[in-house]
Scaffold this active site. Structure first.
Site, PDB file in Angstrom:
ATOM      1  N   LYS A 108       0.838  -1.210   0.000  1.00  0.00           N
ATOM      2  CA  LYS A 108       0.000   0.000   0.000  1.00  0.00           C
ATOM      3  C   LYS A 108       0.868   1.253   0.000  1.00  0.00           C
ATOM      4  O   LYS A 108       0.607   2.222   0.722  1.00  0.00           O
ATOM      5  CB  LYS A 108      -0.973  -0.020   1.176  1.00  0.00           C
ATOM      6  CG  LYS A 108      -1.884  -1.248   1.157  1.00  0.00           C
ATOM      7  CD  LYS A 108      -2.779  -1.321   2.369  1.00  0.00           C
ATOM      8  CE  LYS A 108      -3.686  -2.538   2.314  1.00  0.00           C
ATOM      9  NZ  LYS A 108      -2.967  -3.830   2.418  1.00  0.00           N
ATOM     10  N   ARG A 109       1.876   1.254  -0.842  1.00  0.00           N
ATOM     11  CA  ARG A 109       2.848   2.336  -0.875  1.00  0.00           C
ATOM     12  C   ARG A 109       2.302   3.568  -1.606  1.00  0.00           C
ATOM     13  O   ARG A 109       1.497   3.469  -2.514  1.00  0.00           O
ATOM     14  CB  ARG A 109       4.135   1.874  -1.549  1.00  0.00           C
ATOM     15  CG  ARG A 109       4.862   0.738  -0.831  1.00  0.00           C
ATOM     16  CD  ARG A 109       5.325   1.178   0.550  1.00  0.00           C
ATOM     17  NE  ARG A 109       6.342   0.304   1.099  1.00  0.00           N
ATOM     18  CZ  ARG A 109       6.168  -0.525   2.124  1.00  0.00           C
ATOM     19  NH1 ARG A 109       4.995  -0.588   2.705  1.00  0.00           N
ATOM     20  NH2 ARG A 109       7.156  -1.273   2.574  1.00  0.00           N
TER      21      ARG A 109
END
Length: 305
Positions: A108-109
């Site tokens: 979930k960068r």
């Protein structure tokens, strides 16, 4: 090289499966007998940790590979062990790739554009080092957070185009408090609808020969009503669907997530697979994980056929 979406479809057809095994292992949930088998008192606790995490997850991958199209590595369960965990992650990524599985980094960068580029270099593309480019990880796709807008997503999209990789953007998540932000209204639309529209725009230039975009969405299995609307907005995108089983999502609701061809989804199951030994009478965790993945695969296929 084929687009990510085309490679994914090839795997789905070959395996007759849309199941993804989520590798979310914590050492405290590894069976005691397995820890005793590999624990070496002559080594440090850290060395034992790395050995046991790798060997347990490697065996999970071996056990389920027949029933899954890929594996999804949840970053948090490796980051909690500092760089030692990432050493294990790197080895497991290579191992799964050698098994011809689709490999997803669930990190979930995102960040401002320059920082986002660093993340994308690490997990999708290549990193400049002393005048040359080095690829540190061989992931096929990554999950991203869209909160920073287009400039935070653009580096990932560009690397998807260049390296034929995939991206799954958080759109409607399965956690109970997802409504705090995702269900807010913006000009008579839910915020998750606005994000889905952006995902459609971002994916226009990443379409494979099968007609699917390489830029997809994360939509939790508990969100069937939202899924109907998201599917209207994203008719040719893959939805990564976590949350069946322990998190409360129902397999029978997956019919609301598929497209008009009963395609366009991959479904993640983590704890029900990697800790399946807790639900079976025998203690063979590999056999338990195999049986669990087979059962989940068959249930999903029945629900979306």
């Amino acid at each position: 090289m084929l687009n990510f979406s085309d490679r994914l479809i090839e795997s789905i057809k070959k395996k007759n499966s849309v199941l993804i095994a989520g590798i979310d292992t914590s050492i405290e949930n590894v069976p005691d007998y397995f820890i005793k088998r590999f624990y070496d008192r002559e080594k440090s606790e850290i060395d034992n940790l790395k050995t046991i995490l790798f060997e347990y997850n490697r065996r999970i991958i071996d056990a389920v590979e027949e029933n899954v199209v890929g594996v999804k590595f949840q970053a948090a369960f490796f980051e909690q062990y500092s760089y030692h965990g990432f050493e294990v992650l790197h080895k497991l990524c290579e191992y799964a790739k050698n098994k011809k599985l689709v490999v997803i980094f669930d990190g979930k960068r995102n960040d401002i554009s320059s920082s986002a580029k660093g993340y994308s270099n690490a997990y999708l593309g290549e990193t400049p080092v002393f005048g040359r480019k080095i690829r540190f990880f061989e992931f096929d796709a990554i999950t991203t957070n869209p909160y920073l807008g287009q400039d935070g997503i653009k580096p990932f999209v560009e690397d998807c185009e260049r390296f034929k990789k995939g991206l799954f953007v958080l759109v409607k998540t399965s956690n109970p408090s997802s409504a705090d932000f995702q269900d807010l209204t913006v000009e008579d639309k839910y915020l998750f609808e606005v994000v889905a529209e952006k995902v459609y725009e971002w994916g226009k230039n990443c379409v494979g020969k099968e007609g699917y975009s390489d830029i997809g969405a994360v939509v939790g299995a508990t969100q069937k009503e939202a899924a109907k609307r998201i599917r209207e907005i994203l008719p040719n995108s893959f939805l990564l669907v976590p949350g069946i089983g322990v998190q409360g999502g129902k397999v029978e609701d997956l019919k609301y997530f598929v497209d008009s061809n009963n395609m366009g989804i991959i479904v993640n199951s983590s704890r029900d697979i990697i800790y399946a030994y807790k639900n079976y009478v025998h203690s063979d965790f590999e056999k338990s994980s195999y049986l669990a993945s087979k059962s989940i695969k068959e249930s999903i296929n029945a629900a979306i056929s």
